[in-house]
Scaffold this motif. Structure first.
Motif, PDB file in Angstrom:
ATOM      1  N   PHE A  50       0.814  -1.205   0.000  1.00  0.00           N
ATOM      2  CA  PHE A  50       0.000   0.000   0.000  1.00  0.00           C
ATOM      3  C   PHE A  50       0.855   1.266   0.000  1.00  0.00           C
ATOM      4  CE2 PHE A  50      -4.465  -0.681   0.232  1.00  0.00           C
ATOM      5  CZ  PHE A  50      -4.669  -1.937   0.784  1.00  0.00           C
ATOM      6  N   LEU A  51       2.141   1.088   0.260  1.00  0.00           N
ATOM      7  CA  LEU A  51       3.010   2.261   0.381  1.00  0.00           C
ATOM      8  C   LEU A  51       3.809   2.459  -0.893  1.00  0.00           C
ATOM      9  CD1 LEU A  51       4.054   1.627   4.031  1.00  0.00           C
ATOM     10  CD2 LEU A  51       2.905   3.673   3.194  1.00  0.00           C
ATOM     11  N   ASN A  52       3.907   3.707  -1.327  1.00  0.00           N
ATOM     12  CA  ASN A  52       4.538   3.990  -2.617  1.00  0.00           C
ATOM     13  C   ASN A  52       5.980   3.537  -2.693  1.00  0.00           C
ATOM     14  OD1 ASN A  52       2.329   5.110  -3.922  1.00  0.00           O
ATOM     15  ND2 ASN A  52       2.634   7.087  -2.921  1.00  0.00           N
ATOM     16  N   LYS A  65       9.886  -0.039  -8.312  1.00  0.00           N
ATOM     17  CA  LYS A  65      10.529  -1.202  -8.928  1.00  0.00           C
ATOM     18  C   LYS A  65      12.019  -1.184  -8.586  1.00  0.00           C
ATOM     19  CE  LYS A  65       7.447  -0.922 -12.854  1.00  0.00           C
ATOM     20  NZ  LYS A  65       7.262  -1.021 -14.281  1.00  0.00           N
ATOM     21  N   PRO A  66      12.716  -2.331  -8.541  1.00  0.00           N
ATOM     22  CA  PRO A  66      12.106  -3.656  -8.633  1.00  0.00           C
ATOM     23  C   PRO A  66      11.518  -4.092  -7.300  1.00  0.00           C
ATOM     24  CG  PRO A  66      14.472  -3.869  -8.409  1.00  0.00           C
ATOM     25  CD  PRO A  66      14.160  -2.401  -8.361  1.00  0.00           C
ATOM     26  N   VAL A 118      10.789 -10.271  -5.206  1.00  0.00           N
ATOM     27  CA  VAL A 118      10.356 -11.519  -5.862  1.00  0.00           C
ATOM     28  C   VAL A 118       9.741 -11.271  -7.231  1.00  0.00           C
ATOM     29  CG1 VAL A 118       8.987 -13.610  -5.692  1.00  0.00           C
ATOM     30  CG2 VAL A 118       9.979 -12.633  -3.651  1.00  0.00           C
ATOM     31  N   ILE A 119       8.683 -10.461  -7.306  1.00  0.00           N
ATOM     32  CA  ILE A 119       8.055 -10.321  -8.624  1.00  0.00           C
ATOM     33  C   ILE A 119       8.907  -9.475  -9.555  1.00  0.00           C
ATOM     34  CG2 ILE A 119       5.727 -10.678  -7.776  1.00  0.00           C
ATOM     35  CD1 ILE A 119       5.223  -7.769  -7.802  1.00  0.00           C
ATOM     36  N   GLY A 120       9.780  -8.642  -8.984  1.00  0.00           N
ATOM     37  CA  GLY A 120      10.657  -7.868  -9.838  1.00  0.00           C
ATOM     38  C   GLY A 120      11.633  -8.737 -10.590  1.00  0.00           C
ATOM     39  N   ALA A 121      11.975  -9.859  -9.980  1.00  0.00           N
ATOM     40  CA  ALA A 121      12.995 -10.702 -10.579  1.00  0.00           C
ATOM     41  C   ALA A 121      12.412 -11.768 -11.496  1.00  0.00           C
ATOM     42  CB  ALA A 121      13.810 -11.373  -9.468  1.00  0.00           C
ATOM     43  N   ASP A 122      11.177 -12.165 -11.247  1.00  0.00           N
ATOM     44  CA  ASP A 122      10.572 -13.237 -12.048  1.00  0.00           C
ATOM     45  C   ASP A 122       9.998 -12.650 -13.333  1.00  0.00           C
ATOM     46  OD1 ASP A 122       8.836 -15.156 -13.135  1.00  0.00           O
ATOM     47  OD2 ASP A 122       8.456 -16.032 -11.160  1.00  0.00           O
ATOM     48  N   GLN A 164       4.036  -5.508 -11.153  1.00  0.00           N
ATOM     49  CA  GLN A 164       4.537  -4.270 -10.557  1.00  0.00           C
ATOM     50  C   GLN A 164       3.783  -3.050 -11.063  1.00  0.00           C
ATOM     51  OE1 GLN A 164       9.128  -4.587  -9.890  1.00  0.00           O
ATOM     52  NE2 GLN A 164       8.658  -5.420 -11.900  1.00  0.00           N
ATOM     53  N   ASP A 165       3.100  -3.190 -12.185  1.00  0.00           N
ATOM     54  CA  ASP A 165       2.365  -2.049 -12.719  1.00  0.00           C
ATOM     55  C   ASP A 165       0.972  -1.930 -12.156  1.00  0.00           C
ATOM     56  OD1 ASP A 165       3.923  -2.789 -15.850  1.00  0.00           O
ATOM     57  OD2 ASP A 165       4.461  -1.254 -14.372  1.00  0.00           O
ATOM     58  N   PHE A 166       0.557  -2.890 -11.331  1.00  0.00           N
ATOM     59  CA  PHE A 166      -0.812  -2.874 -10.831  1.00  0.00           C
ATOM     60  C   PHE A 166      -1.103  -1.808  -9.770  1.00  0.00           C
ATOM     61  CE2 PHE A 166      -3.549  -6.293 -12.457  1.00  0.00           C
ATOM     62  CZ  PHE A 166      -2.674  -6.879 -13.357  1.00  0.00           C
ATOM     63  N   PRO A 167      -0.145  -1.508  -8.861  1.00  0.00           N
ATOM     64  CA  PRO A 167      -0.505  -0.555  -7.799  1.00  0.00           C
ATOM     65  C   PRO A 167      -1.099   0.745  -8.331  1.00  0.00           C
ATOM     66  CG  PRO A 167       1.593  -1.563  -7.287  1.00  0.00           C
ATOM     67  CD  PRO A 167       1.202  -2.059  -8.645  1.00  0.00           C
TER      68      PRO A 167
END
Lengths: 444, 289, 329
Positions: A360-362, A367-368, A371-375, A382-385
């Protein structure tokens, strides 16, 4: 399956250690900060106890991390901490019981069904903690306030949310020369093509949480809204909503089978795992569990960005997880300190959840991301927030919206249309239900 | 001479035909009752990927069977505690129910108390109170007794739905005991209490055993009270523990769930069966034939 | 059982009465009054624990739920105002409420029919002597012993739109088409089928209950009575109708009545299988009350809906009681 998740847990802790070594800075810094905070923690919370009620996360390893971290925090601060888990759908019943008893846990988690507005008179005001954390971490995302703000004050701390992205079978798309489902129209075409080959798509038309979330993503992406920004008036009766319903009907007729009427929250997971689904729009848990239930499918399943509506808009409705604290708690300071510390280790939590807890925090969304930054398959998350929203969009999350969600009014509108009721009639019924429920709460 | 030979054969034929009819009659029941249980057993022993292929045979193994689900159940959840809790709670509730419902049933059935009918109706009416509303004030009671988050809370609360039913059940059974038996006993020198204990109860044993069965069953069915009053993992009974730890979000651990259900049902089924034995044995060619 | 030989005839009755009063005289001060008062004291003493339990833990909360139904209470508010029948009116205005009411009644009636049929047949079969009886009996009661919260989950899987065992079996036997065909039933997705599926689970779980109650009833019929009837030349069915049924009628009625109450107020089957969907096809009053009262927090309206079960049960209750009275209850 317990076994594969155990394996996952081991992977996670190994990767976390590696991550810590490599990243050094933020996470370790976070923990250091925690420790510093703890040393400066007011002596008044020493010797107290803290009881936390949370849900059973779909990643068992996360719960293992959560319980362990909580115990460690307790030791550091001289607080006796106990963490209990119950199914997330039953948390409202438990809250009602604790309120009636005037006793129970100190901190309670709410998942999807956020009851802050219902109980705010009995919840601890967390505005100072909320503002402090916002300042420390670059501000909260715009959607954060809605579930927990009442009359200008904040009554809970948002912790994370779980996404429902597009999960699509790249191999099937490619075999049929179809473009990736970046827009809803593309998704519809794909489903139409592949249904005849035995690979329909699926979104639940039933009384389940997924239905509440998915159809809202669709309608918001089409430009429809649920309430006005004040939250007082339902606004589902609109041209965009009619377009959405027409689209949903077409999508069902062309791309789905009638089994979607019987689906519960786990059915789409099963649908994907069986290999039949060409695409589903579902919680990311479906993606992860396919790894153990059908590795061949898992390899070919890709995570897609929220499809764009006809106007290019993308809105992803997700399930927020917030922590509330009872006023009758005997340890309000301990509760505040605990929640502050928990947010401080947010990144650790994200890693423990194998990347599925969205921040929830900017700062944590930069990025990254862990975990999801690397996969490569998960990077799109990462673009969803930027595009996430909750029930009631663009209005706040009110008790009347809560009741609308609990009675599955919106999925019922879509179900009626899919079953053959005209869009106008179904919408008329739905608007009537919304108005009736909103009126009920105004009276109260 | 020929008749002497013919009789046993006809009798055997008759027996055979009778058995055939009975088996034919029982088969649908067995299928209905048992096939889901058999399926649960197979599922409990299956590997997870085995469940998710449409072409797979559900009634047998497509991948080799595994005990992993049972392992998960016992080592990664608090299942051991849950089973012990469930059985203990049910036993206590059965005891409390018997101690309250049997005397009450007798009093209402036999002692011609004024207002007995109304009291009986009032007791029945308590079932009309929906438990989804009841659990809120009960929550207050439980916490003021200091029992919140302990399984003792359930021992206190469950009798609220076992007592009314068992009271009425015992009433029914006591009514079928002929008055003469009791009066004869009293003539013989037993007091009221003696008559109850020495004559009426033994004859109503089927009723008592049935009450125990139902008290047990009703205790094991509850989900709402267990959820509302007991949060710590090791204090939960099975019906609350399983959805908590084996259903995470929208992820169901099917194999372990099935294992959990079966393991808790087995001891209870054995218990019931021994009871049924007891009172069915009472028929010596009685009603059927 | 020394008195049993004198069970008939007016002489025997008065002789017995005389014997009883002699016995009484010998022990008491000879007063009918103190005998009565001892009986009453004994009676109320026996009744006390059950009444206390029920009164305190259920009676008081019942009054509380009445209070809730006429107030605007919601879960988070310690104070509520009296609103008269507003909650009930709110319920009656909901289309969903009437659907739920209709479904609840349908559920009850259909389930009751099947349970009586299956339960009675099973009870009869279990009375017979045959090889393997013990094993069969043990197996057949199992549905009743499994905790509902988890056995219903198994049914969820058995009714699954893709992986249903039932469909698989029916398909193999050739009664329906394969997955994806028109004749592949989607148990929890087609409106009428969904309600039937829920009823099916309820029947599966509770028909052993019906059978057990009947069995228990049968076994409490004294064998002498039956023997006497047989000696008198009654056939099996005559014996059943004229001798057994009247004797076990109280038990039958009680079993039926309570099963009615349990079925009407049962939340778990529908909640776990369909949560009232699809599109309210399986919505029933308890589930609706839970969703509005607890999950959405409007206690007043939830209580009002839940209490609407009472008028449904009242007629059944009155009929049963009148019947029992007639049979010298």
């Amino acid at each position: 399956m317990g076994d594969s998740h155990l394996v996952q847990a081991r992977h996670t802790s190994v990767s976390r250690r590696r991550f810590l070594k490599v990243a050094g800075g933020s996470v370790a810094g976070g923990s250091l900060l925690t420790m510093l905070d703890a040393r400066q923690a007011p002596a008044q919370i020493k010797g107290t106890s803290l009881r936390i009620l949370t849900w059973s996360h779909f990643i068992p390893a996360y719960d293992v991390w959560f319980d362990k971290w909580s115990a460690q925090w307790g030791e550091k601060n001289g607080v006796k901490v106990r963490v209990d888990h119950i199914p997330h759908l039953e948390i409202p019943a438990r809250m009602a019981a604790e309120f009636a008893a005037g006793a129970g846990h100190d901190i309670i988690l709410n998942n999807a069904t956020i009851l802050a507005r219902l109980y705010y008179k009995s919840l601890i005001d967390m505005t100072d903690v909320y503002d402090g954390l916002g300042k420390k971490y670059g501000g909260w995302i715009p959607a954060a306030k809605s579930p927990i703000e009442v009359e200008g004050r904040i009554y809970g701390i948002p912790m994370y949310y779980i996404l429902l992205p597009m999960l699509w079978r790249k191999d099937l798309f490619e075999a049929n020369n179809l473009k990736a489902p970046d827009t809803w129209e593309l998704a519809r075409v794909a489903a139409r093509t592949m249904k005849s080959k035995g690979n329909p798509c699926g979104i639940a038309f039933s009384h389940c949480n997924d239905a509440n979330l998915n159809w809202r993503s669709l309608m918001f992406s089409f430009g429809a809204t649920e309430t006005d920004p004040s939250g007082d008036n339902p606004t589902i009766d609109s041209k965009e909503m009619r377009e959405t319903l027409a689209f949903a009907k077409a999508l069902f007729d062309e791309g789905m089978t009638p089994e979607v009427f019987s689906w519960d929250d786990a059915s789409d997971n099963r649908f994907l795992a069986s290999g039949i689904a060409s695409w589903i729009h579902d919680a990311i848990s479906a993606y992860r569990t396919t790894e153990s239930t059908n590795p061949a499918v898992f390899k070919n399943t890709y995570v897609g960005m929220e499809p764009a509506g006809p106007g290019g808009k993308r809105v992803s409705v997700s399930a927020p997880i917030v922590f509330l604290a009872w006023k009758f708690s005997k340890n309000p300071q301990g509760a505040k300190d605990y929640l502050t510390a928990l947010v401080d280790v947010d990144k650790e939590g994200m890693v423990a959840s194998t990347g599925y807890n969205m921040p929830f925090l900017n700062d944590n969304a930069k990025k990254p991301m862990p975990v999801i930054g690397a996969d490569p398959k998960l990077q799109v998350l990462q673009d969803f927030p930027k595009i996430v929203a909750f029930f009631g969009y663009p209005g706040p999350y009110t008790p009347q919206i809560q009741e609308v969600a609990n009675l599955f009014v919106l999925p019922d509108i879509f179900t009626k249309v899919a079953r053959g009721t005209s869009v106008d009639e179904a919408l008329k019924w739905g608007t009537g239900e919304y108005r009736r429920i909103f009126a009920k709460h105004k009276r109260a | 001479m020929s008749t002497a030979v013919a009789v046993p054969r006809t009798h055997r034929q008759k027996e055979f035909r009778r058995h055939l009819l009975i088996y034919a009659g029982m088969t649908p029941f067995l299928i209905i009752a048992v096939f889901p249980v058999y399926w649960m057993l197979i599922t409990a022993l299956k590997q997870e990927p085995d469940l998710y292929r449409i072409d797979n045979v559900p009634f047998w193994f497509n991948l080799p069977p595994t005990l992993k689900n049972f392992e998960t159940l016992f080592y990664q959840t608090n299942y051991g505690s849950w089973i012990v809790n469930t059985l203990t709670i049910s036993a206590w509730v059965a005891v409390i129910t018997l101690l309250t419902a049997v005397p009450a049933g007798y009093a209402l059935a036999r002692l011609r108390l004024p207002g007995a009918e109304n009291i009986g109706i009032a007791i029945f009416m308590t079932y009309l109170v929906p438990s989804i509303i009841l659990f809120l004030p009960l929550s207050r009671v439980v916490s003021s007794l200091g029992l919140q988050d302990s399984w003792w809370a359930l021992v206190v609360v469950y009798p609220t739905f076992t007592i009314p039913f068992c009271t009425w059940l015992m009433m029914g059974f006591f009514k079928t005991v002929p008055m003469e038996m009791e009066e004869a006993a009293r003539v013989d020198g037993c007091g009221q209490f003696g008559a109850l204990v020495r004559i009426v109860l033994p004859v109503s044993l089927p009723g008592v055993l049935t009450s125990v069965i139902f008290a047990f069953t009703l205790s094991m069915q509850d989900f709402l009270y267990g959820l509302a009053f007991v949060a710590p993992g090791d204090q939960k009974p099975v019906p609350v523990g399983v959805p908590t730890e084996l259903i995470r979000g929208d992820v169901f651990f099917w194999g372990s769930i099935m294992a959990a259900v079966l393991l808790v049902g087995l001891p209870v089924a054995i218990l019931y069966n021994s009871f049924l034995d007891r009172f069915i044995q009472g028929i010596t060619g009685g009603v059927g034939k | 059982m020394t008195g049993s030989s004198q069970t008939s005839g007016p002489d025997a009755t008065s002789a017995r009465a005389a014997a009883v009063s002699v016995g009484v005289d010998a022990r008491s001060r000879g007063w009918l009054g103190s005998q009565t008062s001892r009986r009453l004291a004994f009676g109320y003493l026996l009744l006390a624990p059950a009444s206390a339990y029920v009164l305190l833990l259920v009676g008081v909360p019942f009054l509380f739920s009445l209070y809730l139904a006429v107030s605007d209470a919601n879960v988070g508010d310690p104070v509520a105002n009296f609103v008269g029948l507003a909650n009930f009116r709110a319920a009656w205005e909901m289309e969903t409420f009437w659907i739920a009411l209709r479904n609840s009644v349908t559920f009850l009636v259909v389930a009751a029919v099947f349970k009586s049929l299956l339960g009675t047949s099973l009870a009869f079969l279990l009375l017979q002597e045959f090889k393997g009886k013990k094993l069969v009996r043990a197996l057949v009661v199992i549905p009743f012993t499994l905790p509902v919260a988890v056995s219903v989950l198994s049914w969820k899987w058995m009714y699954d739109s893709q992986f249903s065992v039932i469909n698989w079996a029916l398909h193999r036997v050739g009664l329906i088409g394969g997955y994806g065909s028109e004749s592949w039933p989607i148990w929890l997705g087609q409106p009428h089928l969904a309600l039937l599926a829920c009823i099916g689970v309820n029947v599966w779980r509770t028909f052993p209950f019906t059978a057990i109650v009947l069995l228990a009833g049968f076994t409490s019929v004294p064998t002498e009575v039956l023997d006497a009837a047989r000696v008198d030349g009654c056939s099996f069915f005559q014996r059943f109708r004229h001798v057994v049924t009247p004797m076990i009628f109280p038990i039958l009625i009680i079993g039926f009545l309570f099963d009615t109450v349990f079925t009407l107020s049962d939340l778990s089957v529908v909640y776990l299988l369909t949560a009232g969907g699809p599109g309210n096809a399986t919505q029933i009053l308890p589930v609706l009350a839970y969703q509005i009262g607890i999950q959405a927090g409007s206690l007043g309206r939830g209580a009002a809906i839940a209490l609407m079960l009472v008028p449904l049960l009242f007629p059944a209750l009155l009929v049963m009681l009148r019947n029992l009275k007639r049979r010298d209850w």
